[in-house]
Design an enzyme around this catalytic site. Structure first.
Site, mmCIF file in Angstrom:
data_model
loop_
_atom_site.group_PDB
_atom_site.id
_atom_site.type_symbol
_atom_site.label_atom_id
_atom_site.label_comp_id
_atom_site.label_asym_id
_atom_site.label_seq_id
_atom_site.Cartn_x
_atom_site.Cartn_y
_atom_site.Cartn_z
ATOM 1 C CE LYS A 39 37.008 30.493 35.327
ATOM 2 N NZ LYS A 39 38.224 30.129 36.206
ATOM 3 C CB SER A 130 46.555 33.003 38.443
ATOM 4 O OG SER A 130 45.346 32.074 38.381
#
Length: 179
Positions: A39, A130
Site C-alpha cells: 500500500k 483504521s
C-alpha cells in the site's frame, strides 16, 4: 469524513529522512484476505513516496492522477497535490472515490482527502487508516526518544498492529532523504 478500515499508513520525518510505512493486511469484513499487500510505493521519478488507505482501485486511480500532475508541474508536490484535490472534489467521477493518501517528497508531507483537503502535519508525523490514530499516537510518544526515523516508524506500526485488528506487522517501507 468516513473512517477507512483495513489499513494503517504512517509517515515520519526526522533527522534528514522521511519514511512512509504501511501494513499489508487486506480484510473483507472479519476475514483477512491477504496479509502482504503493498500500500506504499514510489511515485513518478521516485522523488515522491505515497501510501493509501481505502478502496484499492480508487487509490491506484488517484496515484495515477497524482503522477500525471507531478509530470505536468515538474515534480512540484504541493502544487500537484492541490490540483489533484481540486479535481477530486469537483469531478463527478473522482468525487466518488473512497480513499485517503499520504504523500511526501524531500520537503513536504501531505495528507490528501476526497473533501479537497491538502493537510501538512506540523510535527512531521502523519497517519491514516483504521490503525492510523494508534500509529500516530505511538509515533508522537516516541519522537523525542528515537532518533532513527525508520526505527521509530516500525515501533509505532507495531503498536498499531497490536491494537487494531485491521492492521498487521507485514510492512512495506519507502524512504527518501529530506531537507
Amino acid at each position: 469524513m468516513p473512517v477507512w478500515h483495513g489499513t494503517t499508513i504512517l509517515s515520519v520525518r526526522k533527522n534528514g529522512k522521511v519514511i512512509i510505512i504501511g501494513d499489508g493486511q487486506v480484510s473483507l469484513g472479519q476475514t483477512v484476505i491477504k496479509p502482504n499487500a503493498r500500500k506504499v510505493r514510489k511515485l513518478g521519478d521516485g522523488s515522491v513516496v505515497g501510501g493509501f488507505a481505502g478502496a484499492t482501485a480508487d487509490a491506484f486511480t488517484l496515484f495515477e492522477r497524482l503522477e500525471a500532475k507531478l509530470e505536468r508541474h515538474n515534480g512540484q508536490l504541493m502544487r500537484s497535490a492541490v490540483e489533484l484535490a481540486k479535481d477530486w472534489r469537483t469531478d463527478k467521477y473522482l468525487r466518488n472515490l473512497e480513499a485517503m493518501m499520504i504523500v511526501a517528497d524531500k520537503e513536504s508531507t501531505l495528507i490528501l482527502t476526497g473533501n479537497g483537503d491538502v493537510l501538512e502535519p506540523g510535527n512531521g508525523i502523519a497517519a491514516i487508516g483504521s490503525g492510523g490514530n494508534f500509529a500516530l499516537s505511538a509515533a508522537q510518544a516516541l519522537i523525542e526518544y528515537e532518533d532513527d526515523a525508520e526505527k521509530l516508524a516500525r515501533k509505532a506500526m507495531k503498536v498499531a498492529a497490536d491494537i487494531c485488528v485491521y492492521t498487521n506487522e507485514n510492512v512495506t517501507i519507502e524512504t527518501l532523504d529530506s531537507v
